[in-house]
Enzyme design. Structure first.
Site, PDB file in Angstrom:
ATOM      1  CB  SER A  23       1.145  -8.749   8.918  1.00 50.78           C
ATOM      2  OG  SER A  23       1.464  -8.025   9.681  1.00 50.78           O
ATOM      3  CD  GLU A  25       0.885  -0.748   5.168  1.00 51.27           C
ATOM      4  OE1 GLU A  25       0.610  -0.913   6.074  1.00 51.27           O
ATOM      5  OE2 GLU A  25       0.815   0.011   4.828  1.00 51.27           O
ATOM      6  CG  ASP A 117      -2.289  11.830   7.543  1.00 50.28           C
ATOM      7  OD1 ASP A 117      -1.793  12.826   8.248  1.00 50.28           O
ATOM      8  OD2 ASP A 117      -1.719  11.370   6.981  1.00 50.28           O
ATOM      9  CG  PHE A 227       7.020   7.246   1.596  1.00 43.48           C
ATOM     10  CD1 PHE A 227       6.469   8.036   0.413  1.00 43.48           C
ATOM     11  CD2 PHE A 227       7.269   5.595   1.119  1.00 43.48           C
ATOM     12  CE1 PHE A 227       5.921   7.764  -0.919  1.00 43.48           C
ATOM     13  CE2 PHE A 227       6.506   5.765  -0.319  1.00 43.48           C
ATOM     14  CZ  PHE A 227       6.357   6.449  -1.130  1.00 43.48           C
ATOM     15  CG  HIS A 277       2.503  -4.708   9.482  1.00 43.00           C
ATOM     16  ND1 HIS A 277       1.341  -5.012   9.197  1.00 43.00           N
ATOM     17  CD2 HIS A 277       2.650  -3.418   8.594  1.00 43.00           C
ATOM     18  CE1 HIS A 277       0.703  -4.568   8.455  1.00 43.00           C
ATOM     19  NE2 HIS A 277       1.277  -3.058   7.890  1.00 43.00           N
TER      20      HIS A 277
HETATM   21  P1  FAD Z   1      -5.016   9.752  15.430  1.00 46.54           P
HETATM   22  O1  FAD Z   1      -4.929   8.040  16.317  1.00 46.54           O
HETATM   23  O2  FAD Z   1      -6.341   9.338  15.851  1.00 46.54           O
HETATM   24  O3  FAD Z   1      -4.289  10.397  15.806  1.00 46.54           O
HETATM   25  C1  FAD Z   1      -3.871  11.555  15.358  1.00 46.54           C
HETATM   26  C2  FAD Z   1      -3.773  12.849  16.435  1.00 46.54           C
HETATM   27  O4  FAD Z   1      -4.798  13.153  16.884  1.00 46.54           O
HETATM   28  C3  FAD Z   1      -2.830  11.850  17.314  1.00 46.54           C
HETATM   29  O5  FAD Z   1      -1.763  12.935  18.074  1.00 46.54           O
HETATM   30  C4  FAD Z   1      -4.361  11.900  18.752  1.00 46.54           C
HETATM   31  O6  FAD Z   1      -2.980  12.539  19.960  1.00 46.54           O
HETATM   32  C5  FAD Z   1      -4.357  12.812  18.514  1.00 46.54           C
HETATM   33  N1  FAD Z   1      -5.777  13.310  18.765  1.00 46.54           N
HETATM   34  C6  FAD Z   1      -6.526  11.762  18.413  1.00 46.54           C
HETATM   35  N2  FAD Z   1      -7.716  11.784  19.548  1.00 46.54           N
HETATM   36  C7  FAD Z   1      -7.599  13.143  19.856  1.00 46.54           C
HETATM   37  C8  FAD Z   1      -8.569  13.566  21.064  1.00 46.54           C
HETATM   38  N3  FAD Z   1      -9.996  13.065  21.081  1.00 46.54           N
HETATM   39  N4  FAD Z   1      -8.232  14.931  21.551  1.00 46.54           N
HETATM   40  C9  FAD Z   1      -7.136  15.533  20.978  1.00 46.54           C
HETATM   41  N5  FAD Z   1      -6.217  14.755  20.570  1.00 46.54           N
HETATM   42  C10 FAD Z   1      -6.356  13.500  19.225  1.00 46.54           C
HETATM   43  N6  FAD Z   1      -3.374   6.684   6.112  1.00 46.54           N
HETATM   44  C11 FAD Z   1      -4.265   6.687   5.308  1.00 46.54           C
HETATM   45  O7  FAD Z   1      -4.690   7.585   4.556  1.00 46.54           O
HETATM   46  N7  FAD Z   1      -3.970   5.300   4.083  1.00 46.54           N
HETATM   47  C12 FAD Z   1      -3.805   3.817   5.606  1.00 46.54           C
HETATM   48  O8  FAD Z   1      -4.221   3.150   4.651  1.00 46.54           O
HETATM   49  C13 FAD Z   1      -2.815   4.445   6.469  1.00 46.54           C
HETATM   50  N8  FAD Z   1      -2.683   3.439   6.765  1.00 46.54           N
HETATM   51  C14 FAD Z   1      -1.879   3.347   7.958  1.00 46.54           C
HETATM   52  C15 FAD Z   1      -1.261   2.319   8.717  1.00 46.54           C
HETATM   53  C16 FAD Z   1      -0.230   1.969   9.581  1.00 46.54           C
HETATM   54  C17 FAD Z   1       0.435   0.729  10.151  1.00 46.54           C
HETATM   55  C18 FAD Z   1       0.154   3.782  10.156  1.00 46.54           C
HETATM   56  C19 FAD Z   1       1.155   3.784  10.990  1.00 46.54           C
HETATM   57  C20 FAD Z   1      -0.371   4.664   9.434  1.00 46.54           C
HETATM   58  C21 FAD Z   1      -1.222   4.415   8.618  1.00 46.54           C
HETATM   59  N9  FAD Z   1      -2.128   5.960   7.924  1.00 46.54           N
HETATM   60  C22 FAD Z   1      -2.707   5.818   7.030  1.00 46.54           C
HETATM   61  C23 FAD Z   1      -1.389   7.133   8.041  1.00 46.54           C
HETATM   62  C24 FAD Z   1      -2.778   7.766   9.393  1.00 46.54           C
HETATM   63  O9  FAD Z   1      -3.493   8.254   8.241  1.00 46.54           O
HETATM   64  C25 FAD Z   1      -1.808   9.405  10.052  1.00 46.54           C
HETATM   65  O10 FAD Z   1      -0.938   9.074  10.533  1.00 46.54           O
HETATM   66  C26 FAD Z   1      -2.603  10.429  10.241  1.00 46.54           C
HETATM   67  O11 FAD Z   1      -1.902  11.703  10.253  1.00 46.54           O
HETATM   68  C27 FAD Z   1      -2.953   9.830  11.984  1.00 46.54           C
HETATM   69  O12 FAD Z   1      -3.769   8.755  11.734  1.00 46.54           O
HETATM   70  P2  FAD Z   1      -4.123   7.867  12.877  1.00 46.54           P
HETATM   71  O13 FAD Z   1      -5.000   6.606  12.856  1.00 46.54           O
HETATM   72  O14 FAD Z   1      -2.839   7.584  13.398  1.00 46.54           O
HETATM   73  O15 FAD Z   1      -4.546   9.404  13.839  1.00 46.54           O
END
Ligand code: FAD
Length: 299
Positions: A23, A25, A117, A227, A277
């Protein structure tokens, strides 16, 4: 077609009959010139029949319209499945749900669901919108309530920078998958051992969904190291040394980038990984070369 087997390794790659899934991105282009390069790259990579092509969602939803426009056109113009990224930063549940319905309306049924973020930067603490989803797991559950989407979530071979420890990290991954995601895609990593340790930890926690390695070819060492620093990924010294002194020598830089990424991908293949990916940064060439190594070719 005859299988090419490398006598030094267990690898067996048959061109045109690849057992590998890929895939790609992309990010939504900001200018006309960038958009031209975007479609040119899509045109080169779509014929490889990727599982999907995904388009990122700018920090704080800044690319909402562009992401929607790109995914919908990728699907209609190329026939390739498109996945739209979505974050829940700075938006209420209703606003996020409206974006999901927008994807649904144009026939995009794959979503990469992320917390995102804060607009101030990755190092800043995340504060959810008062009426918003608190994290990616809640977002996945929200998307599921709207429709039957294929949902991918993130995974971190070096742990998310805000995770207090590995138990919290793996619990969070498990929650996201349990909420209805069907796979995780990793953050970029350059030391395959980090990825394999993540797979071990996930397996021990009973996670069975695929954790697809996110491969970032180093088009520009300067850009990728910046990055990587921002998202908490380490570039090992031995990788940095390979690019040392190549800032003004793009040809050698490109050859080294290709060799470094090929080495990483083929080592993963040797360990049985079959799905990849690729972070393209809207450029096709390096990724085309890597796909070719996997026997993934246009048809
Ligand atoms: P989550 O999985 O929600 O977790 C983030 C943090 O919060 C972790 O440390 C977790 O342990 C903690 N946490 C979550 N839930 C809880 C809870 N209930 N209690 C306590 N702690 C908790 N960013 C963008 O802005 N746009 C994009 O398109 C984008 N695409 C991405 C694609 C991929 C494949 C990856 C790996 C990252 C991408 N990101 C993108 C970056 C991402 O948004 C950041 O890494 C962000 O900081 C975390 O998002 P997450 O979905 O991993 O968060």
């Amino acid at each position: 077609m005859t299988a090419h087997s490398d006598p030094r390794m267990s690898r067996q790659i048959t061109p045109g009959a690849a057992p590998f899934q890929v895939s790609f991105e992309f990010f939504p282009p900001k200018t006309d010139v960038m958009e031209e390069r975007f479609w040119d790259s899509i045109g080169k990579l779509a014929p490889l029949h990727p599982r999907f092509v995904s388009v990122t969602y700018g920090a704080g939803g800044t690319t909402r319209e562009r992401t929607l426009r790109m995914v919908s056109r990728i699907k209609s113009d190329t026939g390739v499945d498109a996945a739209a990224h979505l974050t829940c930063v700075g938006a209420s549940r209703d606003e996020v749900d409206a974006v999901v319905r927008g994807y649904q309306a144009v026939g995009v049924n794959r979503i990469v669901a992320l917390r995102g973020d804060p607009p101030e930067g990755t190092g800043q603490p995340f504060v959810a919108h008062p009426e918003g989803y608190q994290n990616a797991a809640e977002l996945v559950a929200g998307i599921r309530r709207i429709g039957d989407f294929d949902i991918s979530v993130s995974a971190y071979p070096e742990k998310h920078p805000q995770s207090p420890n590995w138990d919290a990290e793996i619990d969070n991954l498990k929650r996201k998958l349990g909420a209805g995601a069907s796979r995780a895609i990793t953050q970029m990593f350059f030391d395959n051992d980090d990825y394999f340790r993540l797979l071990d930890r996930a397996e021990k926690a009973g996670i069975t969904a695929p954790i697809v390695p996110g491969i970032q070819p180093i088009h520009s060492f300067k850009q990728i190291s910046s990055f990587a620093a921002r998202c908490g990924a380490t570039i090992p010294n031995w990788v940095a040394q390979r690019f040392e002194g190549l800032d003004e020598d793009p040809e050698t830089h490109a050859l080294v980038a290709s060799a470094v990424a090929a080495e990483q991908v083929l080592e993963l293949v040797d360990q049985g990984i079959t799905e990849f990916h690729f972070y393209t940064l809207n450029r096709a060439n390096l990724v085309l070369a890597l796909a070719r190594l996997l026997g993934v070719r246009p048809s």
